[in-house]
Scaffold this motif. Sequence first.
Motif, PDB file in Angstrom:
ATOM      1  N   ILE A 224      -3.841   4.348  12.539  1.00  0.00           N
ATOM      2  CA  ILE A 224      -2.385   4.454  12.648  1.00  0.00           C
ATOM      3  C   ILE A 224      -1.850   5.265  11.480  1.00  0.00           C
ATOM      4  O   ILE A 224      -2.135   4.961  10.317  1.00  0.00           O
ATOM      5  N   TYR A 393       2.469  -4.419  15.363  1.00  0.00           N
ATOM      6  CA  TYR A 393       1.458  -3.738  14.554  1.00  0.00           C
ATOM      7  C   TYR A 393       0.083  -4.368  14.738  1.00  0.00           C
ATOM      8  O   TYR A 393      -0.928  -3.664  14.816  1.00  0.00           O
ATOM      9  N   LEU A 397      -3.197  -2.259  16.168  1.00  0.00           N
ATOM     10  CA  LEU A 397      -4.469  -2.187  15.436  1.00  0.00           C
ATOM     11  C   LEU A 397      -5.647  -2.629  16.294  1.00  0.00           C
ATOM     12  O   LEU A 397      -6.784  -2.248  16.028  1.00  0.00           O
ATOM     13  N   TYR A 414       7.902   1.272   7.903  1.00  0.00           N
ATOM     14  CA  TYR A 414       6.735   1.536   7.055  1.00  0.00           C
ATOM     15  C   TYR A 414       6.382   0.346   6.175  1.00  0.00           C
ATOM     16  O   TYR A 414       5.211   0.092   5.896  1.00  0.00           O
ATOM     17  N   LEU A 417       4.342  -2.392   8.080  1.00  0.00           N
ATOM     18  CA  LEU A 417       2.981  -1.936   8.379  1.00  0.00           C
ATOM     19  C   LEU A 417       2.136  -1.916   7.114  1.00  0.00           C
ATOM     20  O   LEU A 417       0.962  -2.291   7.138  1.00  0.00           O
ATOM     21  N   SER A 422      -4.170  -2.675   5.820  1.00  0.00           N
ATOM     22  CA  SER A 422      -5.304  -2.253   6.632  1.00  0.00           C
ATOM     23  C   SER A 422      -5.842  -0.903   6.163  1.00  0.00           C
ATOM     24  O   SER A 422      -5.071   0.026   5.903  1.00  0.00           O
ATOM     25  N   ASN A 424      -7.201   1.035   8.077  1.00  0.00           N
ATOM     26  CA  ASN A 424      -7.010   1.912   9.231  1.00  0.00           C
ATOM     27  C   ASN A 424      -5.608   2.493   9.311  1.00  0.00           C
ATOM     28  O   ASN A 424      -5.236   3.070  10.334  1.00  0.00           O
ATOM     29  N   VAL A 425      -4.829   2.340   8.244  1.00  0.00           N
ATOM     30  CA  VAL A 425      -3.446   2.814   8.246  1.00  0.00           C
ATOM     31  C   VAL A 425      -3.229   3.803   7.105  1.00  0.00           C
ATOM     32  O   VAL A 425      -3.702   3.594   5.985  1.00  0.00           O
ATOM     33  N   SER A 440      -2.086   2.000   2.334  1.00  0.00           N
ATOM     34  CA  SER A 440      -1.174   0.852   2.309  1.00  0.00           C
ATOM     35  C   SER A 440      -0.980   0.339   0.890  1.00  0.00           C
ATOM     36  O   SER A 440       0.144   0.004   0.480  1.00  0.00           O
TER      37      SER A 440
END
Length: 464
Positions: A224, A393, A397, A414, A417, A422, A424-425, A440
């Motif tokens: 993401i 969110y 994911l 933002y 999240l 994560s 993956n963000v 993050s």
Amino acid sequence: MEIAVYCGKVYSWTDEICKHKVRLPVLNYNSVIEWISSRGERAFLIFGTDVIPYTLYDYPNKPINETDIFKFMERGGTVIWVGDTPFYYVDKNGVKEEIFSKGNPFPFVPKNFERKPMSKNSENTIVGEILEYNPKESWRPVGANPSLIPISITEKERGGEMLYSTWIYRYGKGRFVRVYDSPYVNVDYVLSLPGKLSNLGIGVRIRNYRRLSDFKMILPNFKIGVIMGKNNVGKTSVLEAIAMLDTNNVSKIRAFRGRISDQIAETELFLNNEYYRIEFSDASSTRIGDARILLIYSSNANPTVTYEPSILRKVTELLSEFDPNIFYVYLSAGNELRVLFNDKTDVSINELGYGYKSLLNFILSYVVYQPKIILIDDLEGFALHPELLKQFYDFLLKLDVDLILITTQSSDVYAYLAEKRSDNVRFILINDGKYEVLSSEEVLDRMDYEDLRYTALKISNEVH
């Protein structure tokens, strides 16, 4: 990661790598077979001489897929080749023999066998930019092929054929990487390639689309990405240019914008070891690769689809993750989408709150299109309550997709999240053709003393 260099007794164009004192295992005609037979994934074999040894490629006595070099790639190994045409010559105990006329192991053929450049100029694709390749004149280009990931291409006349000068051929779990298709070889670069190939991320390049004259992003792998920047900086245009890789989005963009593009625009995307490219305008489009992309404008999020019973069962299952009180989503006799709750409350989708309706429409679109890429413009337009946004969110994911890109002007979008922490963000700040990528943790560290929406306005340095 294991790397070795093969150096034979004979070569065609180059043995430059073998003249260097490389700090890697150097294999010969006999030892190469033992090394390659016991390796696969994360192993790299660099050819320092451009003639294949018969110990690895005993064709035509064996089918191509049963030769040791192709079995190595099948297991996940990577071959790096420089110099003359791959597999054109074989080395049989120090004697060079031409075998290409007996069979080509690739589903493509070089466009030029003369000993002179076919093109004096070539340019990088977005993959070449990621790999920091320095393109040279092209002697042995090949035609565009769906099994290839182009690293550099020859310049072409408008309407002419695109040729790949250097490329990656995917075979099994592995790959064959072809660079420097000429007598020129940059040894240091070739020796650095295993590291660069091991860290291939995401690449996007957009040319001549609205404000984006030549915009590129080289990004780490993530699932993401949240794009932030000032108004009219090109956030929506980034999503639209990527969305054009799927023909299903053309009418959607035209309806939202009124037109696509008066001039020929171009998008390249490298994602999850797949390469996509399109040239497009209002009049026509030419694409490479078949991407399944769902584009959602939050101001126009209602899907226009036919609701099959199997689709509505899946929608019910996914929506129940947000609200366990939902019993079923169904289509009424009057062709109206309705939601039945466990307490027997039965409501039309149009009677739901805006946030709830946005969520239901998103899930409907996802189930119908089964995209691999999801693009959401102005997520704050979904009007999700903070708790529902956090759940959303978690839902994103878990989705089986390769990439989700979201644009926003909202600090809530933002911040919530980032709190997921994560890996993956990522958060992408863009301004006037420059960008910065934050994790993050970096966002959380900055949030105490700065608003990222204003941080984006100050970006003027090189890419981070």
